[in-house]
Design a protein around this motif. Structure first.
Motif, short mmCIF file in Angstrom:
data_model
loop_
_atom_site.label_atom_id
_atom_site.label_comp_id
_atom_site.label_asym_id
_atom_site.label_seq_id
_atom_site.Cartn_x
_atom_site.Cartn_y
_atom_site.Cartn_z
N VAL A 1 5.70 16.64 4.74
CA VAL A 1 4.61 15.99 4.03
C VAL A 1 4.53 14.56 4.55
O VAL A 1 5.52 13.84 4.60
N TYR A 2 3.33 14.12 4.93
CA TYR A 2 3.11 12.77 5.45
C TYR A 2 2.99 11.80 4.28
O TYR A 2 2.38 12.12 3.27
N TYR A 3 3.56 10.64 4.41
CA TYR A 3 3.36 9.61 3.41
C TYR A 3 3.16 8.26 4.10
O TYR A 3 3.65 8.03 5.19
N SER A 4 2.41 7.40 3.45
CA SER A 4 2.07 6.09 4.01
C SER A 4 2.08 5.07 2.88
O SER A 4 1.74 5.39 1.75
N PHE A 5 2.46 3.86 3.21
CA PHE A 5 2.46 2.77 2.24
C PHE A 5 1.73 1.58 2.83
O PHE A 5 1.92 1.25 3.98
N SER A 6 0.87 0.96 2.03
CA SER A 6 0.28 -0.30 2.45
C SER A 6 1.29 -1.38 2.11
O SER A 6 1.52 -1.67 0.94
N ASP A 7 1.91 -1.90 3.11
CA ASP A 7 2.97 -2.87 2.90
C ASP A 7 2.43 -4.28 2.80
O ASP A 7 1.44 -4.62 3.43
N VAL A 8 3.12 -5.05 2.04
CA VAL A 8 2.88 -6.48 2.01
C VAL A 8 3.85 -7.07 3.03
O VAL A 8 5.04 -7.08 2.82
N PHE A 9 3.32 -7.50 4.15
CA PHE A 9 4.16 -8.06 5.20
C PHE A 9 4.34 -9.56 4.95
O PHE A 9 3.67 -10.14 4.10
N SER A 10 5.23 -10.16 5.70
CA SER A 10 5.43 -11.60 5.57
C SER A 10 5.41 -12.23 6.96
O SER A 10 5.58 -11.55 7.97
N ASN B 1 -5.33 -22.81 -0.91
CA ASN B 1 -6.09 -22.55 -2.13
C ASN B 1 -5.44 -21.51 -3.02
O ASN B 1 -5.70 -21.47 -4.22
N LEU B 2 -4.61 -20.66 -2.44
CA LEU B 2 -3.96 -19.59 -3.21
C LEU B 2 -2.63 -20.12 -3.75
O LEU B 2 -1.57 -19.85 -3.21
N VAL B 3 -2.72 -20.86 -4.84
CA VAL B 3 -1.54 -21.55 -5.38
C VAL B 3 -0.58 -20.61 -6.11
O VAL B 3 0.51 -21.01 -6.47
N GLU B 4 -0.98 -19.38 -6.33
CA GLU B 4 -0.13 -18.36 -6.93
C GLU B 4 -0.19 -17.11 -6.06
O GLU B 4 -1.12 -16.92 -5.29
N GLY B 5 0.79 -16.23 -6.23
CA GLY B 5 0.78 -14.97 -5.50
C GLY B 5 -0.33 -14.05 -5.99
O GLY B 5 -0.81 -14.16 -7.12
N CYS B 6 -0.75 -13.14 -5.13
CA CYS B 6 -1.83 -12.22 -5.45
C CYS B 6 -1.59 -10.90 -4.73
O CYS B 6 -1.33 -10.90 -3.52
N PRO C 1 2.88 -13.65 -1.49
CA PRO C 1 3.39 -14.87 -2.12
C PRO C 1 2.29 -15.94 -2.20
O PRO C 1 1.23 -15.80 -1.58
N ALA C 2 2.53 -16.98 -2.94
CA ALA C 2 1.59 -18.10 -3.02
C ALA C 2 1.37 -18.68 -1.63
O ALA C 2 2.25 -18.65 -0.77
N ASN C 3 0.18 -19.18 -1.40
CA ASN C 3 -0.21 -19.84 -0.14
C ASN C 3 -0.18 -18.90 1.07
O ASN C 3 0.01 -19.35 2.20
N PHE C 4 -0.38 -17.60 0.85
CA PHE C 4 -0.35 -16.62 1.94
C PHE C 4 -1.55 -15.70 1.82
O PHE C 4 -1.88 -15.23 0.74
N SER C 5 -2.22 -15.43 2.95
CA SER C 5 -3.34 -14.52 2.97
C SER C 5 -3.36 -13.77 4.30
O SER C 5 -3.16 -14.36 5.36
N ASN C 6 -3.62 -12.48 4.25
CA ASN C 6 -3.75 -11.69 5.47
C ASN C 6 -5.16 -11.76 6.05
O ASN C 6 -5.47 -11.11 7.04
N MET D 1 -9.59 -13.05 -3.82
CA MET D 1 -8.18 -13.47 -3.93
C MET D 1 -8.06 -14.67 -4.88
O MET D 1 -7.16 -14.70 -5.72
N LEU D 2 -8.94 -15.63 -4.74
CA LEU D 2 -8.90 -16.80 -5.61
C LEU D 2 -9.20 -16.42 -7.06
O LEU D 2 -8.54 -16.90 -7.99
N TYR D 3 -10.15 -15.54 -7.26
CA TYR D 3 -10.47 -15.07 -8.61
C TYR D 3 -9.27 -14.37 -9.25
O TYR D 3 -8.97 -14.59 -10.42
#
Length: 154
Positions: free
Chosen positions: A35-44, A54-59, A63-68, A115-117
């Motif tokens: 069975v195939y499985y996939s995960f959308s990872d939050v990379f760093s 502008n992203l003063v908190e995580g979303c 983490p805060a101050n990070f956007s892909n 993201m900001l919202y």
């Protein structure tokens, strides 16, 4: 795991991007079927292209101050090399899908406003964030994506 990527940016125009990384593999279910499985990872990454003050908190797990979602103002018209870190999944045929998407300015501004919202919608001391829209007499965006995927097997 660390993944080093190189992006070649067209010159003389503002370009916008989104980077997605998914780790995947296969496992056997109770019947012994793969069975195939996939995960959308939050990379760093500590690279400056992912910094967003502008992203003063995580979303969404970021983490805060990070956007892909980022633009080319740092590397306009050149090749740019950066490194990201992600998790490696276990199972049979483990691999990572790296997808770099070229996005329209409209989609870029929409994603940034969402993201900001998300980090301010429950804060009563924050001014309301207007979600970006380019549709007259309505809500939403008309935008586009073009992506390139690379699969890295382990």
């Amino acid at each position: 795991m660390s993944i080093t990527l190189r992006l070649t940016d067209p010159a003389s125009e503002r370009n916008y991007y989104r980077l997605k990384i998914r780790s995947a593999g296969e496992y056997r279910n109770e019947a012994g079927e793969l069975v195939y499985y996939s995960f959308s990872d939050v990379f760093s990454s500590s690279d400056v292209i992912f910094a967003d003050e502008n992203l003063v908190e995580g979303c969404w797990g970021w983490p805060a101050n990070f956007s892909n979602v980022f633009d080319d103002r740092i590397f306009d018209g050149t090749s740019y090399t950066f490194t990201v870190e992600s998790r490696q999944r276990f199972g049979e045929n483990p691999h990572v899908v790296v997808e770099l998407q070229s996005i329209t300015p409209e989609l870029y501004y929409y994603l940034k406003s969402i993201m900001l919202y998300r980090i301010t919608d429950q804060d009563s001391y924050t001014e309301a964030i207007q979600i970006y829209s380019n549709v007259d007499n309505g809500w939403g965006i008309a935008g586009g994506i073009s992506g390139e995927k690379q699969i890295i097997y382990f």
